[in-house]
Design an enzyme around this catalytic site. Sequence first.
Site, PDB file in Angstrom:
ATOM      1  N   LYS A  14       0.832  -1.204   0.000  1.00 44.99           N
ATOM      2  CA  LYS A  14       0.000   0.000   0.000  1.00 44.99           C
ATOM      3  C   LYS A  14       0.876   1.268   0.000  1.00 44.99           C
ATOM      4  CE  LYS A  14      -3.848  -2.263   2.528  1.00 44.99           C
ATOM      5  NZ  LYS A  14      -4.735  -2.126   3.717  1.00 44.99           N
ATOM      6  N   THR A 103      -5.399  -7.711  10.651  1.00 49.00           N
ATOM      7  CA  THR A 103      -5.767  -6.424  10.057  1.00 49.00           C
ATOM      8  C   THR A 103      -5.359  -5.237  10.944  1.00 49.00           C
ATOM      9  OG1 THR A 103      -7.674  -7.549   9.103  1.00 49.00           O
ATOM     10  CG2 THR A 103      -7.726  -5.142   9.088  1.00 49.00           C
ATOM     11  N   ARG A 114       2.498  -6.553   9.292  1.00 45.98           N
ATOM     12  CA  ARG A 114       1.642  -5.489   9.834  1.00 45.98           C
ATOM     13  C   ARG A 114       2.023  -5.158  11.274  1.00 45.98           C
ATOM     14  NH1 ARG A 114      -4.147  -7.640   7.343  1.00 45.98           N
ATOM     15  NH2 ARG A 114      -4.148  -6.337   5.469  1.00 45.98           N
ATOM     16  N   HIS A 132      -1.985  -5.314   1.579  1.00 42.65           N
ATOM     17  CA  HIS A 132      -3.265  -6.010   1.410  1.00 42.65           C
ATOM     18  C   HIS A 132      -2.943  -7.428   0.974  1.00 42.65           C
ATOM     19  CE1 HIS A 132      -7.200  -7.226  -0.054  1.00 42.65           C
ATOM     20  NE2 HIS A 132      -6.548  -7.738  -1.086  1.00 42.65           N
TER      21      HIS A 132
HETATM   22  P1  IDP Z   1      -7.852  -7.068   5.544  1.00 48.62           P
HETATM   23  O1  IDP Z   1      -7.070  -6.020   4.809  1.00 48.62           O
HETATM   24  O2  IDP Z   1      -7.075  -7.680   6.679  1.00 48.62           O
HETATM   25  O3  IDP Z   1      -8.461  -8.119   4.637  1.00 48.62           O
HETATM   26  P2  IDP Z   1     -10.494  -5.802   5.675  1.00 48.62           P
HETATM   27  O4  IDP Z   1     -11.516  -6.055   6.734  1.00 48.62           O
HETATM   28  O5  IDP Z   1     -10.735  -6.378   4.322  1.00 48.62           O
HETATM   29  O6  IDP Z   1      -9.083  -6.317   6.253  1.00 48.62           O
HETATM   30  O7  IDP Z   1     -10.311  -4.229   5.581  1.00 48.62           O
HETATM   31  C1  IDP Z   1      -9.644  -3.610   4.511  1.00 48.62           C
HETATM   32  C2  IDP Z   1      -8.713  -2.513   5.028  1.00 48.62           C
HETATM   33  O8  IDP Z   1      -9.500  -1.461   5.625  1.00 48.62           O
HETATM   34  C3  IDP Z   1      -7.760  -2.943   6.138  1.00 48.62           C
HETATM   35  O9  IDP Z   1      -6.585  -3.539   5.640  1.00 48.62           O
HETATM   36  C4  IDP Z   1      -7.486  -1.651   6.865  1.00 48.62           C
HETATM   37  O10 IDP Z   1      -6.524  -0.854   6.185  1.00 48.62           O
HETATM   38  C5  IDP Z   1      -8.846  -0.958   6.784  1.00 48.62           C
HETATM   39  N1  IDP Z   1      -9.703  -1.260   7.941  1.00 48.62           N
HETATM   40  C6  IDP Z   1     -10.495  -2.341   8.096  1.00 48.62           C
HETATM   41  N2  IDP Z   1     -11.168  -2.316   9.251  1.00 48.62           N
HETATM   42  C7  IDP Z   1     -10.836  -1.158   9.850  1.00 48.62           C
HETATM   43  C8  IDP Z   1     -11.212  -0.549  11.101  1.00 48.62           C
HETATM   44  O11 IDP Z   1     -12.014  -1.084  11.892  1.00 48.62           O
HETATM   45  N3  IDP Z   1     -10.635   0.650  11.391  1.00 48.62           N
HETATM   46  C9  IDP Z   1      -9.767   1.247  10.546  1.00 48.62           C
HETATM   47  N4  IDP Z   1      -9.372   0.729   9.383  1.00 48.62           N
HETATM   48  C10 IDP Z   1      -9.895  -0.474   9.022  1.00 48.62           C
HETATM   49 MG    MG Z   2      -9.907  -7.900   3.108  1.00 50.29          MG
END
Ligand code: IDP
Ligand code: MG
Length: 177
Positions: A14, A103, A114, A132
Amino acid sequence: MAEENIQQTLVLIKPDGLVKSLTGNILTALSETKLIIAGAKIVQVDRELAEKHYNKLREEKGDEIFEEVLKYIQGHYHTNRVLALVYQGENAISKVREIAGETNPEKASPISIRGKYGRIVSSTGVFENVVHCSDSEENAEREIKIWFKPDELSNIMYPTEEKTTTKTELSWKEEVE
Ligand code: IDP
Ligand code: MG
């Protein structure tokens, strides 16, 4: 011996990962998986691509986080570039997610990508978590098809078809001697 489960998974370094010069560290960490890289390119992310990629996030997290995450991946806080990669091999999806970590960077294992390099931004609440990676076979297929064309990959895992288009493309100008 159990049957092999060859998968492809989308990895994005990213904008924060690029600005912090973490590309080398991240690729080194991912090389532990012994997976192959089947595709790689720099992409400038626009809103349309960001929305397609995070199509479920609005329902899951609400408008506010969704909008912040779109800004983040489009580079509003760092640089408008991501490095998009496709990793391939046995159980590629879980192997990459294991090394990437959870995450939330504060909950991620301290030796994961991370956990080492991510942060939570206090002003926006966004998890700037550097990478990601796809979380399931279904999402990996959907995401790879959003970010890559078949001919950009060294191994093609999903069905393709030929289409004749009349799109104007930029090409290298021929030098006149
Ligand atoms: P992932 O990247 O681990 O698959 P996802 O739930 O798909 O997680 O969320 C996509 C991206 O959105 C995360 O990588 C993170 O950058 C951001 N994100 C997700 N949930 C939150 C949150 O609760 N607070 C702040 N940022 C979040
Ligand atoms: Mg995701």
